[in-house]
Design a protein around this motif. Sequence first.
Motif, short mmCIF file in Angstrom:
data_model
loop_
_atom_site.label_atom_id
_atom_site.label_comp_id
_atom_site.label_asym_id
_atom_site.label_seq_id
_atom_site.Cartn_x
_atom_site.Cartn_y
_atom_site.Cartn_z
N GLY A 162 68.43 42.05 84.79
CA GLY A 162 67.54 43.14 84.39
C GLY A 162 66.18 42.66 83.94
N MET A 163 65.68 43.29 82.88
CA MET A 163 64.31 43.02 82.48
C MET A 163 64.15 41.66 81.83
N LYS A 164 65.26 41.09 81.30
CA LYS A 164 65.14 39.75 80.71
C LYS A 164 64.84 38.75 81.81
N PHE A 165 65.49 38.91 82.98
CA PHE A 165 65.14 38.09 84.12
C PHE A 165 63.71 38.40 84.56
N GLY A 166 63.39 39.73 84.49
CA GLY A 166 62.04 40.15 84.86
C GLY A 166 60.97 39.45 84.05
N LEU A 167 61.27 39.17 82.78
CA LEU A 167 60.28 38.49 81.93
C LEU A 167 59.99 37.10 82.47
N PHE A 168 61.03 36.36 82.91
CA PHE A 168 60.79 35.04 83.50
C PHE A 168 59.92 35.17 84.74
N TYR A 169 60.24 36.21 85.54
CA TYR A 169 59.52 36.45 86.79
C TYR A 169 58.04 36.72 86.50
N VAL A 170 57.82 37.63 85.53
CA VAL A 170 56.46 37.97 85.10
C VAL A 170 55.75 36.71 84.58
N GLY A 171 56.48 35.97 83.73
CA GLY A 171 55.88 34.77 83.15
C GLY A 171 55.44 33.79 84.22
N SER A 172 56.26 33.60 85.25
CA SER A 172 55.91 32.59 86.25
C SER A 172 54.66 33.02 87.03
N TYR A 173 54.56 34.33 87.35
CA TYR A 173 53.38 34.76 88.13
C TYR A 173 52.12 34.78 87.28
N VAL A 174 52.24 35.21 86.01
CA VAL A 174 51.05 35.20 85.15
C VAL A 174 50.60 33.76 84.90
N ASN A 175 51.58 32.86 84.78
CA ASN A 175 51.24 31.46 84.57
C ASN A 175 50.52 30.88 85.79
N LEU A 176 50.97 31.29 86.97
CA LEU A 176 50.30 30.84 88.20
C LEU A 176 48.86 31.32 88.22
N MET A 177 48.67 32.60 87.90
CA MET A 177 47.33 33.18 87.89
C MET A 177 46.46 32.48 86.85
N LEU A 178 47.05 32.24 85.67
CA LEU A 178 46.31 31.59 84.59
C LEU A 178 45.88 30.19 85.02
N SER A 179 46.80 29.44 85.64
CA SER A 179 46.45 28.09 86.07
C SER A 179 45.33 28.14 87.10
N ALA A 180 45.41 29.11 88.04
CA ALA A 180 44.36 29.22 89.05
C ALA A 180 43.02 29.53 88.38
N LEU A 181 43.03 30.42 87.39
CA LEU A 181 41.79 30.76 86.68
C LEU A 181 41.24 29.53 85.95
N ILE A 182 42.14 28.76 85.32
CA ILE A 182 41.67 27.58 84.57
C ILE A 182 41.10 26.55 85.53
N VAL A 183 41.75 26.37 86.70
CA VAL A 183 41.20 25.42 87.67
C VAL A 183 39.82 25.87 88.09
N SER A 184 39.65 27.19 88.33
CA SER A 184 38.33 27.65 88.77
C SER A 184 37.31 27.47 87.66
N VAL A 185 37.72 27.56 86.39
CA VAL A 185 36.78 27.35 85.29
C VAL A 185 36.44 25.87 85.16
N LEU A 186 37.47 25.01 85.26
CA LEU A 186 37.24 23.59 84.99
C LEU A 186 36.54 22.89 86.14
N TYR A 187 36.90 23.26 87.39
CA TYR A 187 36.43 22.46 88.52
C TYR A 187 35.57 23.22 89.50
N LEU A 188 35.68 24.55 89.55
CA LEU A 188 34.98 25.29 90.60
C LEU A 188 33.87 26.18 90.04
N GLY A 189 33.36 25.83 88.87
CA GLY A 189 32.18 26.52 88.36
C GLY A 189 32.42 27.90 87.78
N GLY A 190 33.67 28.28 87.51
CA GLY A 190 33.94 29.54 86.82
C GLY A 190 33.30 30.73 87.50
#
Lengths: 372, 211
Positions: free
Chosen positions: A251-279
Amino acid sequence: MTSGIDLQGTFVQALVELGLPITAAKTVWIPLPMLLMLIVATVSIFICVWLERKISAGAQQRIGPEYIGPLGALQAVADGLKLIFKADITPAKADPWLFVIGPAVVVIPVFLSFLIVPFGQNLVITDLGIGIFLWISLSSITPIGLLMAGYSSNNKYSLLGGLRAAAQSISYEIPLALAVLAVVMMSNGLSTIDIVNQQSSYGILGWNIWRQPVGFVIFWISALAECERLPFDLPEAEEELVAGYQTEYTGMKFGLFYVGSYVNLMLSALIVSVLYLGGWSFPIPVETITALLGIDANVAWVQIITAALGIVMTMLKAYLLVFLTILLRWTVPRVRIDQLLDLGWKFLLPIALVNLLATAALKLTFPGAFGG
Amino acid sequence: MILALDFAPLSLAEGVQLVSFALLSLIIIVGSLGVVLLSNIVHSAFLMALVFIGVAGFYILLNAGFVAAAQVLVYVGAVNVLILFGIMLVNKQEDFIELKNAWVGKAATGAVCAGLFGLLSTMVVSHPWAISTAPAAGDKAIEVIGQHFFSDYLLPFELASVLLLIALVGAIILARREYIPGESISPTEALTLPERPRELVAAGSPTDQSL
């Protein structure tokens, strides 16, 4: 360097003119950017899931989601609704408290890290002095949640998966932090705004990726490992561990892991664009364009266009990186756990250290080019 | 309204600080009691992470953001995770034997703890603390800390790194031992694992024939 539009100042001033005291006006402002960022992070899950499904389908010459919404764009909504209506099962001999807290501990630090992601000169929740360091320290809380989930499920596969996930995430945190440290050394500050401003003076030529190519690769590999994306999705390797620490979750407890993994992916992509690709900066500096066209950069409509361009550029770079990860997912085979730890400790860590030393040496030798 | 009139009006920032201080104190005190008193050692370890985060919250209240982030990174992200790993990887099965007169030990521990607590509290109250009136460094804290590390705190800093190196070497030596799998451990030597005999390598020994 123009300061850009100051939404907070304008908003507070408008409320003060309506007759509110200034402290009350500032208090009304405080939750607004947080709420907005929460919405951005949540919507990014839907976009990421849709991209993942569509690009995966493209890579395998299928069509992918097609019927739910235009081009299947609402597929993630349907997935979420399905998860909400599923039975919420806690295994009989599981540790009930830790079982519930585990997914929350995994997800909360990821959302908190959005505090420091900038979309423009003033388009950030807070410009903290410790900036990027906050993200590193928050992401170190995640292994605790993974261990909690693995331990409390009372299942061999879960425990092994949780231990693996924690081992993976603490071993890749070190090269990640060292790669960030090299960037921080060049920009003389931890604040994400400073890091972007230091890159923005020469347009695309000034971006950190040209001065830190090795750091960029190290950071990207480590970020993929931190997000448990293929080729590093060992904690949930189906052939070995059923679903790792997620095995007993429904159920939603599994959903939280799912949400966490995708938000983390997005966050990492944003941080890479800030650190290396000029934000948020455009490949050609906006000041150059306005000067060529003979427009004053401080006019209101130019500033609005600049701010919009900044948001679009940040998102574009981030989603380009998400696209790359999804392509990687279908191109690279999964590594074994010993290969994974070897790669982290024996390859990335020494290279990250050498990269840091080289950056320090270059900074002392060419202070102009490497931010002396 | 009557209740509100009893207090001097607080500004929003002060109110938030006061409430956060109370909440963090509650988290730290209750959490620490839990770490000591809970019977499940894994629960204790997880609660310890909560206590460390509470301490980090105190640092934020004291305007030391960098120290707070470092606290979370080092104590929650590294020390606590290692403790958890230690607990979860040690697969020690030993039946709990009820001890006679166990309350004597507990009472003695309680008395020692209470005495220590009393001693420390009187020290805290009686000591004339030299409280600095200078404003907090805030965002400039990183530079201040760095300058201290490379001037007057250089020796402790280097000694700490030597200590870490010693721990690293020790960990490698412990981890490189090869154990014989599948052998049961006799209860007398419960704290040692059966180990393969290993010839010691001595440089320049007469058996060395690799000339």
